[in-house]
Motif scaffolding. Sequence first.
Motif, PDB file in Angstrom:
ATOM      1  N   SER A   1      83.775  99.385  53.905  1.00  0.00           N
ATOM      2  CA  SER A   1      83.768  99.594  55.360  1.00  0.00           C
ATOM      3  C   SER A   1      83.955  98.284  56.111  1.00  0.00           C
ATOM      4  N   GLY A   2      83.311  97.241  55.622  1.00  0.00           N
ATOM      5  CA  GLY A   2      83.478  95.936  56.250  1.00  0.00           C
ATOM      6  C   GLY A   2      84.890  95.412  56.126  1.00  0.00           C
ATOM      7  N   MET A   3      85.542  95.670  54.975  1.00  0.00           N
ATOM      8  CA  MET A   3      86.939  95.255  54.819  1.00  0.00           C
ATOM      9  C   MET A   3      87.835  95.965  55.820  1.00  0.00           C
ATOM     10  N   PHE A   4      87.618  97.263  55.984  1.00  0.00           N
ATOM     11  CA  PHE A   4      88.449  98.040  56.900  1.00  0.00           C
ATOM     12  C   PHE A   4      88.244  97.611  58.349  1.00  0.00           C
ATOM     13  N   LEU A   5      87.006  97.295  58.714  1.00  0.00           N
ATOM     14  CA  LEU A   5      86.701  96.948  60.104  1.00  0.00           C
ATOM     15  C   LEU A   5      87.008  95.497  60.434  1.00  0.00           C
ATOM     16  N   SER A   6      87.267  94.669  59.427  1.00  0.00           N
ATOM     17  CA  SER A   6      87.403  93.230  59.668  1.00  0.00           C
ATOM     18  C   SER A   6      88.575  92.927  60.603  1.00  0.00           C
ATOM     19  N   ILE A   7      89.747  93.549  60.381  1.00  0.00           N
ATOM     20  CA  ILE A   7      90.923  93.233  61.184  1.00  0.00           C
ATOM     21  C   ILE A   7      90.746  93.629  62.654  1.00  0.00           C
ATOM     22  N   PRO A   8      90.335  94.885  62.978  1.00  0.00           N
ATOM     23  CA  PRO A   8      90.134  95.195  64.402  1.00  0.00           C
ATOM     24  C   PRO A   8      89.056  94.357  65.063  1.00  0.00           C
ATOM     25  N   ILE A   9      88.004  93.985  64.317  1.00  0.00           N
ATOM     26  CA  ILE A   9      86.964  93.140  64.913  1.00  0.00           C
ATOM     27  C   ILE A   9      87.520  91.762  65.237  1.00  0.00           C
ATOM     28  N   ILE A  10      88.311  91.194  64.326  1.00  0.00           N
ATOM     29  CA  ILE A  10      88.926  89.892  64.588  1.00  0.00           C
ATOM     30  C   ILE A  10      89.883  89.980  65.773  1.00  0.00           C
ATOM     31  N   ALA A  11      90.637  91.090  65.857  1.00  0.00           N
ATOM     32  CA  ALA A  11      91.564  91.263  66.980  1.00  0.00           C
ATOM     33  C   ALA A  11      90.806  91.324  68.316  1.00  0.00           C
ATOM     34  N   ILE A  12      89.661  92.022  68.333  1.00  0.00           N
ATOM     35  CA  ILE A  12      88.846  92.098  69.553  1.00  0.00           C
ATOM     36  C   ILE A  12      88.302  90.714  69.912  1.00  0.00           C
ATOM     37  N   LEU A  13      87.831  89.977  68.909  1.00  0.00           N
ATOM     38  CA  LEU A  13      87.323  88.628  69.172  1.00  0.00           C
ATOM     39  C   LEU A  13      88.416  87.730  69.743  1.00  0.00           C
ATOM     40  N   LYS A  14      89.629  87.886  69.241  1.00  0.00           N
ATOM     41  CA  LYS A  14      90.729  87.065  69.748  1.00  0.00           C
ATOM     42  C   LYS A  14      91.009  87.364  71.223  1.00  0.00           C
ATOM     43  N   VAL A  15      90.964  88.648  71.596  1.00  0.00           N
ATOM     44  CA  VAL A  15      91.160  89.004  73.013  1.00  0.00           C
ATOM     45  C   VAL A  15      90.095  88.333  73.878  1.00  0.00           C
ATOM     46  N   ILE A  16      88.854  88.348  73.412  1.00  0.00           N
ATOM     47  CA  ILE A  16      87.761  87.735  74.175  1.00  0.00           C
ATOM     48  C   ILE A  16      87.916  86.222  74.226  1.00  0.00           C
ATOM     49  N   PHE A  17      88.228  85.607  73.085  1.00  0.00           N
ATOM     50  CA  PHE A  17      88.356  84.152  73.049  1.00  0.00           C
ATOM     51  C   PHE A  17      89.491  83.666  73.949  1.00  0.00           C
ATOM     52  N   ASP A  18      90.589  84.410  74.004  1.00  0.00           N
ATOM     53  CA  ASP A  18      91.734  83.990  74.809  1.00  0.00           C
ATOM     54  C   ASP A  18      91.435  84.007  76.299  1.00  0.00           C
TER      55      ASP A  18
END
Length: 369
Positions: free
Chosen positions: A315-332
């Motif tokens: 489950s963590g592997m599957f969720l890793s990419i969307p979580i990173i994508a969300i973090l990138k939106v916030i960081f930008d």
Amino acid sequence: MPSATNPPFYHRLSLSLLAICLILAIFYLGQDIIVPFAMAGLLAVLLRPVEAWMIRRGIPKVIAISLALFLAVAVLVGLTMVISMQISHFADDWPKLQKNLSDFYKDARRWVRQEYNVSYSQQDQYFKKAQAQTMDTLQGSDTLGVITGPLGTLLLLPIYVFLLLYYRAMLIQFVIRSFTSEHTERVREVLGEIRSVIQSYVVGLVTETVCVAILNSVGLLILGVRYAVLMGVIAAILNLIPYIGGLVATGLAVAVTFVNHPEPATLLGVVAVFLVVQFIDNNFLVPVIIGSKVRINALVSIVGVLIGGALSGVSGMFLSIPIIAILKVIFDRVEGLEPWGILLGDQTSEEDINKMLRLRRRKKKVPVD
């Protein structure tokens, strides 16, 4: 001397690392609650357009959410039934699989005895020891949780999705009101971008999975492999786990093909099919279907998948990419966190880096009056 409003670099770096450690610790300790909610959030974003379409046609909100959930469950149940029917046909070949595995086991034992001078009795002792350790692991107290955990998650997932859709407006309003009024527009922009990223990722992922399943099945059918459609679909589902899923799918396909086609040429053909499909998927399907919404570099993706697997398994592997994508939106979009957004993304080219380095050199050469 650095001012209070502009703390030194080591201070900011320490706070960032501390925040990362706290987030990972919270995710690890609360994974039984966080992971189902995260999965439900992805499904809620995916089903939101369906619910909105029904509401625009005069269907009450509760009924619209229920119908959207029913549609999603029906699709999953239908897919499960098709796979189960294929697996039942595969079970008919179980005696043949046992015979092939027995022949392979005997050949392997003979090869180990000849090459490494390990007698049959010593090999039997090694196997008995490994079998005993495996049984001790399966009989441990954590085994029941490993089995019942996913079942409980599946039962709670529709409830979470329903509640997230029903209270969507309240949750969005809570996030917006948590910030001061001067940041309202930026918060709305971030929330809209996060929704767009998740929808693009989830819809693109479903489309990509269908395309990969078709390519896998066609390739295996050309080779004349039995259960080609079953293996193609299962491999496409495993491909949802980035990078690692493709390797597991290839190994599983080779093992199943070994039942009816133990010839090395056929097994190598199966490996070649999956390698070609992976090449097409990584270089054409993902950039075109998922698009430029989720722009994460490969290094961060691999590290994120490994960290997600270490924290919460598949489950963590599957969720890793969307979580990173969300973090990138916030960081930008958050002042002071832009460098982390650059670290996660892949937009910075060599030309941009060289341009920045040239600008820094020019600034150093400017004389000070």
